[in-house]
Design a protein around this motif. Structure first.
Motif, mmCIF file in Angstrom:
data_model
loop_
_atom_site.group_PDB
_atom_site.id
_atom_site.type_symbol
_atom_site.label_atom_id
_atom_site.label_comp_id
_atom_site.label_asym_id
_atom_site.label_seq_id
_atom_site.Cartn_x
_atom_site.Cartn_y
_atom_site.Cartn_z
ATOM 1 N N THR A 1 0.828 -1.209 0.000
ATOM 2 C CA THR A 1 0.000 0.000 0.000
ATOM 3 C C THR A 1 0.858 1.252 0.000
ATOM 4 O OG1 THR A 1 -1.796 -1.134 1.160
ATOM 5 C CG2 THR A 1 -1.775 1.268 1.248
ATOM 6 N N GLN A 2 1.893 1.272 0.808
ATOM 7 C CA GLN A 2 2.777 2.440 0.856
ATOM 8 C C GLN A 2 3.471 2.672 -0.482
ATOM 9 O OE1 GLN A 2 5.077 1.057 4.231
ATOM 10 N NE2 GLN A 2 4.127 2.573 5.576
ATOM 11 N N TYR B 1 1.097 4.341 -2.864
ATOM 12 C CA TYR B 1 0.966 5.775 -2.600
ATOM 13 C C TYR B 1 2.168 6.555 -3.113
ATOM 14 C CZ TYR B 1 -2.842 4.578 0.659
ATOM 15 O OH TYR B 1 -3.997 4.122 1.234
ATOM 16 N N SER C 1 -0.204 9.320 -7.163
ATOM 17 C CA SER C 1 0.904 8.986 -6.268
ATOM 18 C C SER C 1 1.745 10.223 -5.983
ATOM 19 C CB SER C 1 1.788 7.922 -6.912
ATOM 20 O OG SER C 1 2.423 8.459 -8.075
ATOM 21 N N PHE D 1 -7.331 10.130 -0.392
ATOM 22 C CA PHE D 1 -6.403 10.796 0.519
ATOM 23 C C PHE D 1 -6.920 10.724 1.953
ATOM 24 C CE2 PHE D 1 -4.595 12.274 -3.346
ATOM 25 C CZ PHE D 1 -3.288 12.596 -3.055
ATOM 26 N N LYS E 1 -2.395 7.837 3.517
ATOM 27 C CA LYS E 1 -1.863 8.401 2.274
ATOM 28 C C LYS E 1 -1.287 9.785 2.508
ATOM 29 C CE LYS E 1 -2.909 8.923 -2.643
ATOM 30 N NZ LYS E 1 -3.864 8.621 -3.732
#
Length: 412
Positions: A318-319, A322, A329, A356, A360
């Motif tokens: 997930t990171q 982002y 991104s 967002f 995020k």
């Protein structure tokens, strides 16, 4: 069902209340009133029995038959929150007025204060008869707002130089929730302004709740539908500007998958607005593709130029999404900023939207993403079970009594 329904004859004194109940009005402190928005006072007192849990209504009937007591409720949550009690307190005040009774409300934490898990947010003292059927609605109005305020605070605090727009209305389950979430965003935003000097939420999408953000009207320019109607991004911008010539112009640039091409065309079409900082490009690229001109290697290269620390060390899936993935991104925002600056449009702002939430926003801060405004509804609670507020009576006619395991709620 009215206040007088289903009560035995002679069980209460005149004035629709048990004998001996005070009527001096609500006593509540710590509620911010400046800049208040509209207040949701649904349901009115007469409708409370239809909306409360049945066992509360039946308890009220039993108390009406066997005699009232003065009780004290402790209200708490099982996770850290930012205290957002105004809608709950306003509603309880309205019920007290309609029932011609009084409740003493003691806020242990004023609006906008951080509250730990299990810590009583407030104590409410008054007639058991008049309070017992209020619990269901009171908790509904307190828990979700306090979690959303916590989320809004963390987002604004992580990105203190970014302005936020509340765009949650379409994700809410009706207008009552929409008001609750707008209020919550304003509470969390105000806390971030106080704690870290954040810009916070500067507005929202609807007129009805705009007063919570100190505005008379909601904010927003165009949806994707207008671009589809116009047939081109530039033509949609022209249509909007001709219709609202005095408003700043924010243009969605992802409709045709040409964020860079269409974005620069809009800038060249409106050079004066671009130079004056009155033109913004909004990125809302879907998660199924990259922003025009980017791919995974290109995204890594962008962050290597601007925020190499962000891609050092372990990142979960997930990171990484982002930071360097598809959609909006951190790399995409840096890349659009590069292209705008290279083309001679340094004053054009970037508005970002699409997912967002707190996590995020935290990654955007780590990557120093050059975003000016974030449009978000993602401060809404993600796990609804975390929004459950709980109430327990801790005193009956001044005698301390609570179910075993909840002794931590007693007043210290």
């Amino acid at each position: 069902m009215s206040d007088s329904d289903n009560r035995p004859a002679g069980s209460r004194a005149a004035g629709n209340r048990p004998a001996g109940v005070q009527t001096s009005g609500i006593q509540a402190t710590g509620i911010r009133t400046a800049g208040s928005g509209p207040t949701a006072l649904h349901p009115p007192s007469a409708a409370v029995p239809d909306w409360t849990d049945t066992y509360f209504r039946r308890t009220r009937e039993a108390v009406g038959k066997f005699g009232d007591k003065t009780v004290t409720y402790a209200i708490f949550m099982r996770r850290p929150v930012v205290c957002a009690p105004r809608l709950a307190v306003d509603w309880l005040e309205s019920v007290a007025r309609e029932r011609n009774t009084s409740f003493k409300i003691e806020l242990n934490y004023p609006e906008g204060k951080w509250v730990g898990a299990g810590e009583p947010i407030m104590y409410i003292t008054g007639s058991f008869y008049h309070l017992v059927d209020c619990e269901t609605i009171l908790l509904q109005k307190l828990g979700p707002a306090s979690v959303a305020a916590y989320n809004a605070f963390t987002m604004c605090a992580d990105l203190p130089k970014v302005a936020f727009l509340a765009m949650d209305a379409r994700h809410c389950a009706g207008t009552e929730m929409a008001e609750m979430m707008a209020y919550a965003a304003s509470v969390g935003s105000d806390r971030a302004k106080r704690k870290v000097g954040a810009k916070g939420f500067v507005g929202n999408a609807t007129d009805a709740t705009a007063p919570y953000f100190g505005q008379e009207r909601g904010m927003g320019t165009m949806p994707h539908a207008l671009i589809g109607y116009a047939g081109s991004t530039v033509r949609a911008a022209e249509m909007f500007h001709e219709t609202f010539p005095d408003l700043g112009l924010t243009v969605l640039v992802d409709y045709f998958g040409r964020e860079i091409t269409d974005g620069l065309e809009v800038c060249r079409r409106f050079p004066q607005l671009a130079a004056q900082g009155k033109l913004s490009l909004r990125l809302d690229t879907p998660g199924g593709r990259f922003v025009e001109g980017l791919d995974p290697p290109g995204s890594y290269a962008v962050l290597e130029r601007h925020a190499p620390h962000a891609i050092r060390g372990y990142r979960d899936e997930t990171q990484l999404r982002y930071l360097i993935g598809t959609g909006v991104s951190a790399a995409a925002i840096h890349y659009v900023r590069e292209r705008l600056d290279e083309a001679g449009f340094p004053a054009v702002k970037i508005v970002a939207s699409s997912g967002f939430g707190p996590a995020k926003c935290r990654l955007m801060a780590e990557a120093n993403a050059p975003v000016d405004i974030i449009g978000t509804g993602s401060y809404l609670p993600e796990r609804w079970t975390e929004t459950y507020a709980t109430a327990d009576i801790i005193e009956y006619d001044g005698e301390r009594r609570v179910k075993v395991g909840r002794e931590f709620l007693f007043r210290r």
